[in-house]
Design an enzyme around this catalytic site. Sequence first.
Site, mmCIF file in Angstrom:
data_model
loop_
_atom_site.group_PDB
_atom_site.id
_atom_site.type_symbol
_atom_site.label_atom_id
_atom_site.label_comp_id
_atom_site.label_asym_id
_atom_site.label_seq_id
_atom_site.Cartn_x
_atom_site.Cartn_y
_atom_site.Cartn_z
ATOM 1 N N GLY A 63 0.824 -1.256 -0.037
ATOM 2 C CA GLY A 63 0.059 0.029 -0.093
ATOM 3 C C GLY A 63 0.972 1.159 -0.102
ATOM 4 N N CYS A 90 5.502 -6.045 1.672
ATOM 5 C CA CYS A 90 5.761 -4.421 1.486
ATOM 6 C C CYS A 90 5.120 -3.804 2.777
ATOM 7 C CB CYS A 90 5.340 -4.100 0.376
ATOM 8 S SG CYS A 90 6.256 -2.391 -0.022
ATOM 9 N N TYR A 91 3.875 -2.985 2.420
ATOM 10 C CA TYR A 91 3.395 -2.249 3.507
ATOM 11 C C TYR A 91 2.844 -3.408 4.529
ATOM 12 C CZ TYR A 91 0.257 0.563 6.204
ATOM 13 O OH TYR A 91 -0.397 1.284 7.591
ATOM 14 N N HIS A 181 7.719 -7.221 -3.785
ATOM 15 C CA HIS A 181 6.228 -7.806 -4.263
ATOM 16 C C HIS A 181 6.508 -9.067 -5.047
ATOM 17 C CE1 HIS A 181 3.791 -4.155 -3.323
ATOM 18 N NE2 HIS A 181 4.938 -3.619 -3.132
ATOM 19 N N GLU A 183 4.119 -10.883 -6.455
ATOM 20 C CA GLU A 183 3.042 -11.014 -7.264
ATOM 21 C C GLU A 183 3.388 -10.260 -8.745
ATOM 22 O OE1 GLU A 183 2.109 -7.292 -4.730
ATOM 23 O OE2 GLU A 183 2.893 -9.585 -4.425
ATOM 24 N N SER A 234 -24.059 -8.314 -25.397
ATOM 25 C CA SER A 234 -23.386 -7.570 -26.454
ATOM 26 C C SER A 234 -22.631 -8.298 -27.545
ATOM 27 C CB SER A 234 -22.153 -6.684 -25.390
ATOM 28 O OG SER A 234 -21.155 -7.804 -24.989
ATOM 29 N N ASP A 238 -17.815 -11.725 -21.712
ATOM 30 C CA ASP A 238 -18.530 -12.075 -20.480
ATOM 31 C C ASP A 238 -19.984 -12.040 -20.489
ATOM 32 O OD1 ASP A 238 -15.710 -11.258 -19.610
ATOM 33 O OD2 ASP A 238 -16.241 -8.875 -19.427
ATOM 34 N N LYS A 380 -11.104 -12.382 -15.419
ATOM 35 C CA LYS A 380 -10.996 -12.581 -17.065
ATOM 36 C C LYS A 380 -10.646 -13.689 -17.558
ATOM 37 C CE LYS A 380 -12.469 -10.384 -20.871
ATOM 38 N NZ LYS A 380 -13.765 -9.813 -21.125
#
Length: 524
Positions: A63, A90-91, A181, A183, A234, A238, A380
């Site tokens: 953060g 991290c934070y 990090h 990730e 559409s 999704d 997604k």
Amino acid sequence: MTQIHAPTDHDRLLIIDFGSQVTQLIARRLRELHVYCEIHPFNAVTPEFLAEFAPKAVILSGGPASVFAEGAPRPPEQVFELNVPILGICYGQQVMMEMLGGKVERGHNTAEFGRAYVTPETEQLDLLEGWFLTEREQVWMSHGDHVSRIAPGFRVFGTSPNAPFAVTADPDRHFYAVQFHPEVHHTPNGAKLYENFVRLAGFKGDWTMSAYREEAIAKIRETVGDDKVICGLSGGVDSSVAAVLIHEAIGDQLTCVFVDHGLLRKGEAEEVVTMFRDHYNMPLIHADEQDLFLGELDGQDDPEAKRKIIGKLFIDVFQKHATEVGDAKFLAQGTLYPDVIESVSFSGGPSVTIKSHHNVGGLPEKMGLKLVEPLRELFKDEVRALGVELGLPKSFIGRHPFPGPGLAIRCPGEITRAKLDILREADAVYIDQIRKHGLYDDIWQAFVAILPVRTVGVMGDGRTYDFACALRAVTSVDGMTADYYPFTHEFLGETATRIINEVPGINRVTYDITSKPPGTIEWE
């Protein structure tokens, strides 16, 4: 935030968010390991929430705040009393140390931003199994403050030049903390660290699309009962996956409304109608409203005005045709988990709307309908996997993203039918070239934009005065940042030749090499 808890037979991992821009990447890494997780802002994680959620493990995100700031975000102290593994990032590391008796100091000359290298200490740590196969491990740092004294019970297992406590842990309590990090892809071995963490926490790795499909179908049937559902289709991935999933659950109780606004790609309307009405035998209203949309857009050249016109007309048209269904009680939407996360402000202020362009936004309240959102737990890539599980053609669910306003924002300046026809043909040739060269799946998104200028050319012995177009192709992980795809000059030359020879109305082809930022992926 609306609770989106998985069924109780799944182990749950809780990610407490302190506002990092990459918190979603943590969840994606865990989902790739078939671990169910949810992101919740720190101020929503109360003792009561913890008792109800019952996480099997907890991750404290990074953060932008400093633990020294007034009102600095903190998790509830009860987190450390759950007797479950905890990983601070991290934070998250800094606030863990501060709350458990360590010390954090301001940055001064110890800040690290970007690539850094961690070297191991003599003692081995189970969290780092598979790390340090060489003498150091590349990581991505983004911190100003740093831990200057670790909390009682913690030991040091890795250091970097400006982070003497880059990796710390209290193995007895299964508390782990890293300053970097893991990730982000700039930490190449980060996925292994997460794999080790969920293994140590005892996760079964049972979060699969097959299981999700069965659970979602059962939940839809329970929610809807015998009532009717309408879905704004559409033709995108999704809404298409949501429609097929709901149809599998309740059959002809679902009716889809496909609004054809005349701004689709070549052959797209026919493809969507054929697939859903004929292949899936799904009740479908094909609302051919091209004249209405193009008439209202006539003479408009401001991109925001175009978007507002399209959005308003879509709602009006959808509502008009939805009344044909009669007695519908639910509206189906293809809302994804990132949409849910982005609607919540981690700081405790009013929720920030990140995506205000949803085609059916505002309709549930206006029409007195309740929502069915069977994809709101998924990212997604998981939606695409569910589409495969449901039997949707891979060629369809693997298509590049397509914007809600369609070709309107790939036609800068005034929109005309003639320009749209030219654009469709050029785009079809371009995508055909990309597929022919086996590049489609390497590219996040590719399209043609027709430019609001005409240029002089020569074809044969004659002068031409036709439109110029721009080719766009980008690589990306999530669409938040992007870089242009490095086509060879041979590919670009061959493609330009085909477009000019096969598409009347274009005599000049350019390639857009702008990254995001500073540009955007679309032109408007």
